[in-house]
Write a protein that holds these residues in place. Sequence first.
Motif, short mmCIF file in Angstrom:
data_model
loop_
_atom_site.label_atom_id
_atom_site.label_comp_id
_atom_site.label_asym_id
_atom_site.label_seq_id
_atom_site.Cartn_x
_atom_site.Cartn_y
_atom_site.Cartn_z
N SER A 131 0.84 -1.20 0.00
CA SER A 131 0.00 0.00 0.00
C SER A 131 0.87 1.25 0.00
CB SER A 131 -0.90 0.01 1.23
OG SER A 131 -1.60 1.25 1.34
N ARG B 253 -9.44 0.86 -3.79
CA ARG B 253 -9.54 -0.07 -4.92
C ARG B 253 -9.64 -1.51 -4.43
NH1 ARG B 253 -4.41 1.82 -8.32
NH2 ARG B 253 -3.57 1.73 -6.17
N ALA B 254 -10.43 -2.31 -5.12
CA ALA B 254 -10.65 -3.69 -4.71
C ALA B 254 -9.33 -4.45 -4.66
CB ALA B 254 -11.61 -4.37 -5.68
N GLY B 255 -9.11 -5.17 -3.57
CA GLY B 255 -7.91 -5.97 -3.42
C GLY B 255 -6.69 -5.21 -2.96
N ALA B 256 -6.76 -3.89 -2.82
CA ALA B 256 -5.61 -3.11 -2.38
C ALA B 256 -5.32 -3.38 -0.91
CB ALA B 256 -5.86 -1.63 -2.62
N PRO B 257 -4.04 -3.42 -0.52
CA PRO B 257 -3.73 -3.61 0.90
C PRO B 257 -4.28 -2.46 1.73
CG PRO B 257 -1.77 -3.91 -0.47
CD PRO B 257 -2.83 -3.31 -1.35
#
Length: 399
Positions: A50, A85-89
């Motif tokens: 991230s 955002r989807a899946g972002a740490p």
Amino acid sequence: MASRLLPPALAPLLLLLSAAASPAAEATLHPVDYLALQAVRRALTDLPGSRFFASWDFTGDPCLFAGVSCSPDGRVTTLALGDPRAGAPGLAGTFPSAAIATLHALTSLSLVPGRVTGTLSPAVTSLPALRFLALAGNLLSGDLPASFAPALRTVDLSKNGFTGRVPASLLQLRVLRTLVLSHNALSGEIPRAVRSPLLHLDLRSNRLSGGVPPLPGTLVYLSLAGNRLSGPVGGVLRRLPRLSFLDLGRNLFSGEVPGEVFAFSRIGYLQLRKNAFSGELRPAGRVPPGATVDLSHNALSGRVPPELATASAVYLNGNRLAGEVPREVAAAAEAGRMRVLFLQDNFLTGIAVGGVPASAAVCAHWNCVAPPPAVVAACPAKGGRGRRRPQTQCRGRRG
């Protein structure tokens, strides 16, 4: 002039900002909010992968930081922590309740899923302007606060480790439309007085017990699945005609399934599996085309209702249904309009279902007649295996 309007403790901060910060930062951000953002940055860090805090450079204008929005008079109004955002740490650290509680103009507070720990202070949940609160998918714990901002419209505290009871005050908020407290460890009963004009209520996967109180007729989405709730629910459900999604699965509910729910004009998902519902099914009308109806693993008796023929998926397995499968239901499966029809583990005496498309899943074993070969072939492995019940279990049952 500005320093005379501030508390004495903040006057040195104002001088510091004038000397060290850029003109944009000096002109736009209130010193109290500046201090709060600095405390947030010290408390939280990016998880590996991230880069959310990369833009948080306090030599520039904090109102341009990722996730920060300010009002024209320099107060923070939005704090969206983490990359959405989807899946972002997400982020790690301890939730900075004390710092956030000083952001008195805050209207929206969110935190992406991550590994943030700590408790939720009532000083945060009762910020006077707060309308949106979403902290789902972290490691927050402790009891939920007893007080909440009257302007809140959305509260999502799901997938954390909150314990204790659902605060009665939360369900009294006059403009609350969405409440999601699922996947926590909340216990006790659902508060008896629910006055919020809710559209979306999700309390699934907790440890709630007792009955279900009267709920607002505004509800479109209701999930109470995976708790220890009990008793009849017919009187409550009949008053929720706007429902499009209903999940009461994996509880201890009993009594009859009210016939009205099948005919709600918007119902697309009706999930009542793994309860103790009993009696015959008497739908008040046909279910909307394409709906999913799951009444599996209850104690339902009587016959399979023909009104279910318009559904795209029907799960009636694990009940005490008898008689023949209605021709309308069989035809829907044969034509592929009904993609799933699970009838196994009942006491059916007639299963006249012919060939079904390869895309369909039809199971009807462990009844009082053997399923036809086409049904055996159409039953996937997850539907189980077997042929028919022993005759000793089917005496006195007729087609």
